[in-house]
Design an enzyme around this catalytic site. Structure first.
Site, short mmCIF file in Angstrom:
data_model
loop_
_atom_site.label_atom_id
_atom_site.label_comp_id
_atom_site.label_asym_id
_atom_site.label_seq_id
_atom_site.Cartn_x
_atom_site.Cartn_y
_atom_site.Cartn_z
N ILE A 51 -0.62 -3.60 4.54
CA ILE A 51 -1.39 -3.70 3.32
C ILE A 51 -0.57 -4.51 2.32
O ILE A 51 0.64 -4.62 2.45
CB ILE A 51 -1.76 -2.32 2.75
CG1 ILE A 51 -0.52 -1.45 2.50
CG2 ILE A 51 -2.72 -1.60 3.67
CD1 ILE A 51 -0.83 -0.08 1.91
N ASP A 52 -1.24 -5.09 1.35
CA ASP A 52 -0.58 -5.96 0.39
C ASP A 52 0.52 -5.23 -0.38
O ASP A 52 0.49 -4.00 -0.52
CB ASP A 52 -1.59 -6.52 -0.62
CG ASP A 52 -2.59 -7.46 0.00
OD1 ASP A 52 -2.31 -7.99 1.10
OD2 ASP A 52 -3.66 -7.67 -0.59
N ARG A 53 1.43 -5.99 -0.93
CA ARG A 53 2.55 -5.42 -1.69
C ARG A 53 2.06 -4.51 -2.80
O ARG A 53 2.61 -3.43 -3.03
CB ARG A 53 3.42 -6.55 -2.26
CG ARG A 53 4.60 -6.07 -3.09
CD ARG A 53 5.52 -7.23 -3.45
NE ARG A 53 4.86 -8.17 -4.34
CZ ARG A 53 4.90 -8.09 -5.67
NH1 ARG A 53 5.55 -7.11 -6.27
NH2 ARG A 53 4.28 -9.00 -6.42
#
Length: 306
Positions: A137-139
């Site tokens: 998942i994105d930062r």
């Protein structure tokens, strides 16, 4: 011969009689060709407590035992970092990733990643393992990340993911009031011009489908639940922009940061079959502090503007 204590075992049923053990593992339990080749190295396969070749044929009542837990040299430097563990056993680890943390080390973020934290956790337990996240998942997306603890678990979970058997749910806050109670965003996604990061809606892109359901409508903000039917990079973020309701705080995709300084998206649930027991598993991650505070802000704004 003393068999190792860490084994995956299966008792053959009537329909397995006469089949090669390799075929049973390949077709009934979805063992990959690569994993089966790995099992051929050394005495890793036993039948009724005795070493056996995978090409041998079984009969009803046989106990097939596979050694899966060989020692591996960690591929990431372990670090002593906070780790919010949601579930762990000998096959898998599920964590609640915080906002601002990258899943895997890269040139821009070589340390302080989830991978560093997980490997450090295992090292403190005396375990040496490769870091194998099932998904990323994105930062600045918080929430559930599932990590396999051995090659078998990774292969089993990856097989489920590739075939759409893993169900992921996200919660997010978007700008504006979404009028439909639920619906499907079916818009293809491709790279935005002159960018290696940003995606955009484009007719010749990769197909992408996101289901959404309205959970609550606030003043100029809608709280949504998302279910992904596909898993494209930035899928929810891109679809929200294309849908005309960008995520709060998502300045890369048209959102404003008045109420939140990062995109308001949380990976809240991950449902799948356990890689070894094949029993249903549901992993849930509670909201982080910034989203809990956002809920309070939105309720206060509604109170001020009845």
């Amino acid at each position: 011969m003393n068999t190792p204590p860490d084994l995956w075992e299966y008792r053959l049923q009537a329909e397995d009689s006469g089949q090669k053990y390799m075929a049973i593992l390949r077709h009934k339990f979805h063992f990959s060709v690569k994993l089966l080749q790995h099992l051929k190295q050394g005495e890793r396969v036993w039948v009724n407590g005795k070493f056996s070749y995978l090409t041998a044929r079984g009969k009803e009542g046989d106990t097939l035992s596979i050694q899966l837990f060989s020692t591996e040299e960690a591929n990431i430097q372990g670090e002593d970092l906070p780790l919010d563990i949601l579930y762990e056993d000998e096959y898998m680890l599920a964590v609640n990733k915080p906002v601002g943390q990258v899943v895997h080390p890269n040139r821009r973020y070589p340390t302080n990643t989830l991978g560093n934290a997980v490997v450090g956790h295992w090292e403190r337990k005396g375990e040496s393992r490769l870091f194998r996240p099932i998904h990323r998942i994105d930062r600045n997306t918080s929430g559930v990340v599932v990590i396999a603890k051995n090659q078998f678990a990774h292969q089993q979970l990856a097989w489920q993911l590739e075939r759409g058997h893993i169900h992921k749910r996200y919660h997010g806050f978007v700008e504006g009031v979404v009028e439909e109670d639920n619906g499907i965003i079916d818009l293809s996604i491709g790279f935005a011009p002159n960018s290696f990061i940003k995606r955009q809606i484009q007719a010749d892109g990769m197909s992408a489908r996101t289901l959404f359901r309205v959970l609550h409508r606030y003043t100029n903000v809608t709280f949504l639940e998302f279910i992904l039917e596909t898993g494209r990079t930035h899928q929810i973020r891109t679809h929200c922009e294309g849908f005309g309701h960008p995520l709060l705080g998502d300045d890369l995709y048209g959102g404003t940061q008045t109420l939140l300084s990062r995109h308001a998206l949380h990976s809240s649930m991950y449902a799948f079959l356990h890689p070894a027991t094949r029993l249903p598993m549901v992993i849930r991650a509670p909201f982080p502090k910034d989203l809990r505070l956002l809920l309070i802000k939105l309720r206060d704004l509604d109170t001020d503007n009845p």
